[in-house]
Motif scaffolding. Structure first.
Motif, PDB file in Angstrom:
ATOM      1  N   LEU A   1       0.854  -1.178   0.000  1.00  0.00           N
ATOM      2  CA  LEU A   1       0.000   0.000   0.000  1.00  0.00           C
ATOM      3  C   LEU A   1       0.895   1.234   0.000  1.00  0.00           C
ATOM      4  O   LEU A   1       1.877   1.287   0.752  1.00  0.00           O
ATOM      5  N   GLY A   2       0.585   2.229  -0.842  1.00  0.00           N
ATOM      6  CA  GLY A   2       1.414   3.427  -0.912  1.00  0.00           C
ATOM      7  C   GLY A   2       0.614   4.647  -1.291  1.00  0.00           C
ATOM      8  O   GLY A   2      -0.548   4.562  -1.709  1.00  0.00           O
ATOM      9  N   GLN A   3       1.269   5.783  -1.177  1.00  0.00           N
ATOM     10  CA  GLN A   3       0.632   7.065  -1.488  1.00  0.00           C
ATOM     11  C   GLN A   3       0.772   7.357  -2.975  1.00  0.00           C
ATOM     12  O   GLN A   3       1.822   7.134  -3.570  1.00  0.00           O
ATOM     13  N   MET A   4      -0.288   7.883  -3.561  1.00  0.00           N
ATOM     14  CA  MET A   4      -0.276   8.268  -4.955  1.00  0.00           C
ATOM     15  C   MET A   4       0.267   9.691  -5.047  1.00  0.00           C
ATOM     16  O   MET A   4      -0.423  10.653  -4.705  1.00  0.00           O
ATOM     17  N   SER A   5       1.519   9.840  -5.477  1.00  0.00           N
ATOM     18  CA  SER A   5       2.096  11.192  -5.571  1.00  0.00           C
ATOM     19  C   SER A   5       3.056  11.283  -6.750  1.00  0.00           C
ATOM     20  O   SER A   5       4.193  11.695  -6.612  1.00  0.00           O
ATOM     21  N   HIS A   6       2.607  10.843  -7.916  1.00  0.00           N
ATOM     22  CA  HIS A   6       3.341  10.959  -9.180  1.00  0.00           C
ATOM     23  C   HIS A   6       4.708  10.287  -9.128  1.00  0.00           C
ATOM     24  O   HIS A   6       5.699  10.847  -9.586  1.00  0.00           O
ATOM     25  N   GLN A   7       4.765   9.108  -8.570  1.00  0.00           N
ATOM     26  CA  GLN A   7       6.006   8.353  -8.539  1.00  0.00           C
ATOM     27  C   GLN A   7       5.785   7.021  -9.238  1.00  0.00           C
ATOM     28  O   GLN A   7       4.665   6.610  -9.455  1.00  0.00           O
ATOM     29  N   GLY A   8       6.859   6.373  -9.544  1.00  0.00           N
ATOM     30  CA  GLY A   8       6.775   5.051 -10.144  1.00  0.00           C
ATOM     31  C   GLY A   8       7.146   3.997  -9.115  1.00  0.00           C
ATOM     32  O   GLY A   8       8.051   4.186  -8.319  1.00  0.00           O
ATOM     33  N   VAL A   9       6.439   2.899  -9.141  1.00  0.00           N
ATOM     34  CA  VAL A   9       6.693   1.815  -8.201  1.00  0.00           C
ATOM     35  C   VAL A   9       6.674   0.501  -8.973  1.00  0.00           C
ATOM     36  O   VAL A   9       5.789   0.279  -9.791  1.00  0.00           O
ATOM     37  N   LYS A  10       7.660  -0.337  -8.710  1.00  0.00           N
ATOM     38  CA  LYS A  10       7.678  -1.680  -9.281  1.00  0.00           C
ATOM     39  C   LYS A  10       7.648  -2.662  -8.128  1.00  0.00           C
ATOM     40  O   LYS A  10       8.422  -2.561  -7.195  1.00  0.00           O
TER      41      LYS A  10
END
Length: 164
Positions: free
Chosen positions: A119-128
């Motif tokens: 679970l993470g925050q949506m703040s214009h980052q990329g996650v793999k």
């Protein structure tokens, strides 16, 4: 189950400010007149060998069905959720427990279900997100699903592992 009995722990007063020692049996509930604990006999379960090395053909972990169930759970529980860094860890753990318990209801016998939720925050980052597991490619399988709204994203992975 035998508890070691020692005379050192028996009932005796050690001094003016010392309390009585009730010995090792004080935590076991009922005590006999001799001071030894009373135990209910524990009946051991005897399992017999099945000599089965794999699941039956129609009793395998279904990743498509698992993915649909995980997507439905994520969508229903996170539709109105807002990201909070203080509670997101507990939310991920609760989602993981819920997904695992729901999938255990329709998983075939002899399969273990392992669930991971990120679970993470949506703040214009990329996650793999990736995973690695040691498994049997003929019998084990994996399903994954993701969900995102305006403030958070969630990725859930479910591994169905056959055990003998």
């Amino acid at each position: 189950m035998n508890v070691p009995f020692s005379r050192k722990n028996s009932l005796c007063a050690l001094g003016p400010n010392k309390r009585l020692s009730l010995g090792p049996w004080a935590h076991y509930g009922r005590v006999s007149f001799s001071g030894l604990p009373l135990y209910q006999p524990i009946k051991e379960i005897q399992y017999e060998n099945t000599y089965r090395m794999g699941p039956e053909q129609d009793c395998r972990f279904n990743p498509g069905r698992a993915q649909r169930a995980v997507e439905r759970i994520l969508r229903s529980y996170l539709v109105d959720a807002k990201y909070n860094p203080l509670t997101s860890g507990q939310l991920a753990q609760n989602l993981s427990d819920l997904i695992r318990s729901k999938l255990k209801e329709f998983s075939p016998a002899r399969y273990k279900v392992v669930c991971s939720v990120f679970l993470g925050q949506m703040s214009h980052q990329g996650v793999k997100v990736s995973s690695r597991a040691l498994w049997d490619p003929q019998n084990d399988n994996v399903a994954s699903a993701s969900y995102s709204n305006s403030t958070l994203f969630a990725v859930a992975m479910v591994h169905g592992l056959y055990y003998e």
